[in-house]
Design an enzyme around this catalytic site. Structure first.
Site, PDB file in Angstrom:
ATOM      1  CG  ASP A   1      49.233  35.314  47.565  1.00  0.00           C
ATOM      2  OD1 ASP A   1      48.540  34.622  48.331  1.00  0.00           O
ATOM      3  OD2 ASP A   1      49.838  34.855  46.588  1.00  0.00           O
TER       4      ASP A   1
ATOM      5  NE  ARG B   1      46.609  33.010  48.789  1.00  0.00           N
ATOM      6  CZ  ARG B   1      46.876  31.973  47.996  1.00  0.00           C
ATOM      7  NH1 ARG B   1      46.132  30.884  48.049  1.00  0.00           N
ATOM      8  NH2 ARG B   1      47.871  32.023  47.149  1.00  0.00           N
TER       9      ARG B   1
ATOM     10  CG  ASP C   1      47.890  27.884  46.066  1.00  0.00           C
ATOM     11  OD1 ASP C   1      48.129  28.671  45.138  1.00  0.00           O
ATOM     12  OD2 ASP C   1      48.370  27.992  47.199  1.00  0.00           O
TER      13      ASP C   1
ATOM     14  CG  HIS D   1      48.555  30.309  38.280  1.00  0.00           C
ATOM     15  ND1 HIS D   1      49.307  29.209  38.620  1.00  0.00           N
ATOM     16  CD2 HIS D   1      48.951  31.309  39.098  1.00  0.00           C
ATOM     17  CE1 HIS D   1      50.133  29.536  39.609  1.00  0.00           C
ATOM     18  NE2 HIS D   1      49.934  30.801  39.913  1.00  0.00           N
TER      19      HIS D   1
END
Length: 792
Positions: A443, A506, A522, A580
């Site tokens: 991340d 990511r 996200d 998530h």
């Protein structure tokens, strides 16, 4: 970073947001001052074009063509891929290539073409170069697939990297795909797309251009054929696309246009031509075979932004088990680690993590650890001290170590563009392996600021090793996460040589598939975000990264129960299936949405587990052929224009067609079926394609169709593997490939080939191998025997 970024940071981070935001502002200002001092100002420039062809030097697979003000190197490789590079640029060094440049095709020679140009004729493609430097890619029949106009450079008069523009034309009917994981795809409409990896917090809904995995890879599909083009430079830039129009302007076709503008780097290009499957196979041979995930990684993952402690972790796992919800992996976010130590777990909250990890592994649940490539800059931090002694961190142009902002204050970043630093960083994973973690999720690896959420932490003037060549962050930014993934993957290969590494990133760049996969970051929790998630997975697959998926539940405001369930139904048919929740997002486990949603969610999770052997087969086939698990409907019929424009359904391998529900309140939806017979897997009703059909899509399920004649591996009711066979149409045969997984090691299993046919009133299934035809090695269940054909 501006005032709005600071406000967003404070709202997101919470009570610590003010201090973090101010530190981030100061870090951003320091970076801008460093860039202003270290990077030359772009003053007067001179424009340059190649000029007229002057000299031709044939060589293996092509040769060198010299123009008045530049030279062009052309090569046709043995795998059929075509390379060309301007200003003496060669195929190496490149972060995209898996190894050395492939050998040239000895049959391809540079020969005269019409109007004084030159061409290289190969088995599947002809490359023609005009007298003024235009490059055409033609089919063997002479149809032009792509025309690259003479490039143009703008060179600073006082020296420095030149920016350049490459304008291209494609057929009027062509459609653009690719450019990494784009939320506006999978088909890329008219617009400008930036080639600069964004960090967390950047817009990810449909219509937003920001992407955490960008790459200058275009897959172009037209009636005349399919081709992939890759401009191999990692600098910042943009691609402006405009689709063509047939019969525009007094009946003449208007070609499609692509305008690539780059701030620097070499002007070099790879092109592969053929069917979509052949194009992706050639692309995989260049950039590397996709890493094979361990079998457990193809099951259901559950992640949280942070975990309170071991008790909370046990509670969530037990919640799944008590409610009959299959669970294969749990992701611990960045918050599970000691804020001062990169690879050290917070022992106050997780005092017996190795014991817990072993208990969960016996129950079939693996732990995945989040890792960020940032080290707290504090003496006494073992990793910081060791890295400082080894000169492992990124420095600025003045030679000082660059500092950014992390969760615990000022941080520094390892220069993973240096092989020595990658080896050191990869070795650090040993500590978390010792804690019982089975996989890793990278991340904030763009890298970006923790507090600013998307603001670049390293200034563009920061210096990088770049494999000994030296350079700055303008070139290294897009490949930094790729190098982090490589460090982790190679470190895990050395530390646990008997197990396949699981690395999820990511961010990334061309070639990321060699080391693992990616997730969509996200995701926005609205219906547009659901469409965007599917677009990103399909786009990444067409760029050679087959293993990806969204985070069901998202990280913004809580989704409605209907949206959560529809997202779960979609994700269950994607390679990475991950739900998530988080501290800021709130609990979003399936049981939090009520009894009805829980029951439907259980059915979705059980169906994913039933299909697990099929996903294992798709993973092995992706490694061997480069074909993505998730494919557009036009995959086997790119000449079908109606399929090229269909973006709300997809093929899962060769056997299944999935039509997710992407709008609220829908209980029916239209589905475009390719040619052939398709069975609704729930009702077993048959539909004949090509056609558009209207089918039921009640809240508890989404439409899924099986191709007539398909043979796929599934889990039977007793948990043992079995073959699910869908009856072929009368007078036709069918078949399928099954790859049994030999475990999570490196044994290469044999591919089982099955054929099926009608024999009288029954369907016969046989295993076809080198030793002839034999009986299937596992139980067989034939479906679709009722042959109820829907009336159109």
């Amino acid at each position: 970073m501006d005032g709005r970024d600071l406000v967003r940071s404070m709202k997101t981070v919470g009570s610590a947001g003010v201090a973090q935001g101010l530190r981030s502002v100061r870090a951003a200002w320091r970076g801008r001052r460093a860039d202003a001092a270290a990077l030359p100002r772009r003053g007067a420039e001179r424009a340059r074009v190649p000029g007229v062809m002057r000299e031709v030097v044939p060589g293996p697979g092509g040769g060198v063509i010299r123009f008045e003000r530049s030279e062009l190197r052309v090569l046709v490789a043995v795998n059929g891929a075509v390379f060309w590079g301007w200003d003496g640029a060669g195929a190496e060094p490149s972060y995209a290539l898996a190894s050395r440049c492939p050998e040239p095709d000895p049959r391809a020679v540079l020969e005269p073409d019409k109007d004084g140009g030159r061409r290289v004729v190969a088995e599947r493609v002809t490359v023609a170069v005009s007298r003024d430097g235009a490059v055409e890619v033609r089919t063997p029949g002479g149809v032009v697939l792509r025309r690259e106009l003479p490039p143009r450079w703008w060179e600073p008069v006082d020296g420095g990297p030149a920016r350049w523009t490459q304008r291209s034309e494609v057929a009027a009917d062509a459609r653009f795909f690719g450019l990494g994981g784009r939320s506006v795809g999978p088909r890329l409409r008219d617009g400008t797309y930036r080639l600069w990896n964004s960090g967390p917090g950047a817009p990810s809904a449909a219509g937003a251009d920001a992407a955490s995995v960008t790459m200058p890879v275009q897959l172009v599909v037209a009636d005349a054929g399919t081709h992939l083009v890759f401009h191999d430079t990692s600098w910042d830039g943009t691609v402006a696309l405009r689709e063509g129009e047939e019969g525009a302007g007094s009946g003449h076709d208007r070609p499609g246009r692509s305008v690539l503008r780059m701030d620097g780097g070499p002007l070099r290009c790879w092109v592969t031509v053929g069917t979509p499957a052949r194009v992706l196979l050639a692309w995989a041979s260049l950039t590397g075979a996709p890493a094979l995930p361990p079998a457990w990684a193809l099951g259901h993952h559950h992640a949280r932004s942070g975990w309170g402690d071991e008790q909370e972790l046990r509670r969530v796992v037990a919640g799944h088990q008590e409610r009959g919800l299959p669970l294969d992996a749990v992701h611990l976010g960045l918050g599970h680690a000691d804020a001062q130590q990169v690879f050290t777990v917070d022992e106050e909250r997780f005092p017996k993590l190795p014991v817990l990890a072993e208990e969960l592994r016996r129950e079939g649940v693996r732990l995945v650890s989040a890792v960020e490539p940032a080290v707290v800059a504090a003496p006494g931090n073992a990793v910081y001290d060791e890295g400082a002694r080894g000169d492992a961190f990124v420095r600025d142009a003045a030679g000082a170590v660059v500092r950014g902002v992390g969760r615990a204050g000022d941080v520094v970043f390892p220069d993973v563009t240096h092989a020595r630093v990658r080896a050191w960083w990869g070795g650090l994973y040993e500590e978390r392996l010792g804690q019982g973690f089975a996989g890793f999720r990278h991340d904030l690896d763009a890298p970006t600021s923790f507090a600013a959420f998307g603001e670049p932490t390293l200034p563009r003037s920061a210096r990088h090793g770049l494999e000994g060549r030296g350079g700055d962050h303008r070139e290294a930014h897009n490949v930094y996460a790729l190098c982090v993934a490589r460090a982790g993957y190679e470190g895990l290969r050395a530390l646990a040589p008997d197990e396949r590494p699981f690395v999820l990133s990511r961010s990334g760049w061309a070639g990321l598939q060699r080391y693992g996969g990616t997730w969509s970051g996200d995701a926005v929790t609205d219906w547009a975000g659901l469409r965007a998630a599917l677009a990103r997975v399909m786009g990444l697959g067409l760029c050679g990264v087959p293993y990806s998926g969204p985070a069901v539940g998202g990280s913004g405001r809580a989704p409605s129960p209907e949206l959560y369930l529809r997202g779960l139904q979609l994700a269950a048919h994607l390679p990475l299936f991950r739900t998530h929740a988080g501290e800021r997002a709130g609990s979003r486990e399936p049981w939090e949405f009520g009894a009805e949603i829980l029951g439907h969610a259980r059915a979705v999770l059980v169906e994913r587990r039933r299909l697990l052997p099929y996903f294992v087969t798709l993973a092995h086939l992706a490694r061997r052929t480069g074909a993505p698990y998730v494919r557009p409907l036009w995959w086997q019929a790119p000449e079908d224009r109606t399929l090229r424009d269909c973006e709300d359904a997809f093929l899962l391998g060769d056997c299944l067609l999935v039509a997710p529900v992407l709008r609220p309140g829908a209980d029916r939806r239209a589905v475009r079926l390719p040619r052939g017979r398709w069975y609704d897997v729930r009702t077993e009703r048959a539909y004949e394609g090509p056609a558009q059909v209207l089918v039921d899509a009640p809240v508890e399920r989404i439409p899924v169709f099986a191709r007539a004649g398909a043979v796929l591996a599934v889990r039977g009711e007793d948990g043992a593997p079995e073959l699910e066979v869908w009856a072929p149409a009368r007078g036709r045969t069918g078949g399928g490939l099954v790859v049994p997984d030999a475990g999570d090691g490196w044994v290469e299993p044999e591919i089982d080939r099955y054929v099926c046919r009608w024999e009288g009133r029954r369907v016969v299934v046989e295993r076809s191998g080198e030793d002839g035809v034999g009986e299937p090695s596992r139980p067989v269940r034939v479906r679709g025997l009722a042959e109820r054909t829907a009336q159109m």
